[in-house]
Design a protein around this motif. Sequence first.
Motif, PDB file in Angstrom:
ATOM      1  N   PHE A 110      -1.118  47.683  20.490  1.00 42.93           N
ATOM      2  CA  PHE A 110      -1.120  47.581  19.035  1.00 42.93           C
ATOM      3  C   PHE A 110       0.266  47.669  18.407  1.00 42.93           C
ATOM      4  N   GLY A 111       1.305  47.739  19.240  1.00 36.51           N
ATOM      5  CA  GLY A 111       2.668  47.748  18.724  1.00 36.51           C
ATOM      6  C   GLY A 111       3.061  49.009  17.989  1.00 36.51           C
ATOM      7  N   MET A 112       2.314  50.097  18.182  1.00 33.20           N
ATOM      8  CA  MET A 112       2.674  51.359  17.540  1.00 33.20           C
ATOM      9  C   MET A 112       3.941  51.908  18.192  1.00 33.20           C
ATOM     10  N   SER A 113       4.635  52.779  17.488  1.00 37.13           N
ATOM     11  CA  SER A 113       5.876  53.373  17.994  1.00 37.13           C
ATOM     12  C   SER A 113       5.652  54.827  18.357  1.00 37.13           C
ATOM     13  N   LEU A 114       6.111  55.206  19.539  1.00 39.09           N
ATOM     14  CA  LEU A 114       6.112  56.614  19.933  1.00 39.09           C
ATOM     15  C   LEU A 114       7.272  57.279  19.206  1.00 39.09           C
ATOM     16  N   PHE A 115       7.005  58.368  18.473  1.00 36.95           N
ATOM     17  CA  PHE A 115       8.092  59.026  17.757  1.00 36.95           C
ATOM     18  C   PHE A 115       8.276  60.486  18.120  1.00 36.95           C
ATOM     19  N   HIS A 116       7.339  61.050  18.903  1.00 39.27           N
ATOM     20  CA  HIS A 116       7.493  62.460  19.261  1.00 39.27           C
ATOM     21  C   HIS A 116       6.607  62.774  20.459  1.00 39.27           C
ATOM     22  N   THR A 117       7.105  63.625  21.340  1.00 42.41           N
ATOM     23  CA  THR A 117       6.322  64.168  22.449  1.00 42.41           C
ATOM     24  C   THR A 117       6.520  65.676  22.446  1.00 42.41           C
ATOM     25  N   ASP A 118       5.429  66.424  22.396  1.00 41.17           N
ATOM     26  CA  ASP A 118       5.492  67.885  22.442  1.00 41.17           C
ATOM     27  C   ASP A 118       5.720  68.366  23.873  1.00 41.17           C
TER      28      ASP A 118
END
Length: 122
Positions: A27-35
């Motif tokens: 879906f072309g979403m962007s990863l912006f954070h990983t806990d």
Amino acid sequence: MSRPRLRHIAFVVQDAKEMADFYTSKFGMSLFHTDPDGSHFVTDGYINLALIQQRLDGDVPTGFNHFGFQVESVEPFLETLEPKPALRGGDRPFAEYRAIDPEGNWFDLSAHGFLPPGAGEL
């Protein structure tokens, strides 16, 4: 005051990385954070999708967990909601308060939004 906007949806998942890979590749979403716990956060630039890593020692089942409103100011809601929203502790960059609706669904309230500080629109 402007109308509160839904900007955040959270699911507890068995494999947060796999789920984030799915939403970014399909879906072309962007990863912006990983806990540190492995939870992944992706966005389409408007809605933040939290993929909360299920803990084997936890008692939270997979599936829908909570949603969040971005508001101009949290204070009016602190005065009118019952039970009163609770301040979320720790170093959470995404939501300041947690509340509950009449059916027991959790929701967050945030005046600064659901992207990390300084991320802007992705």
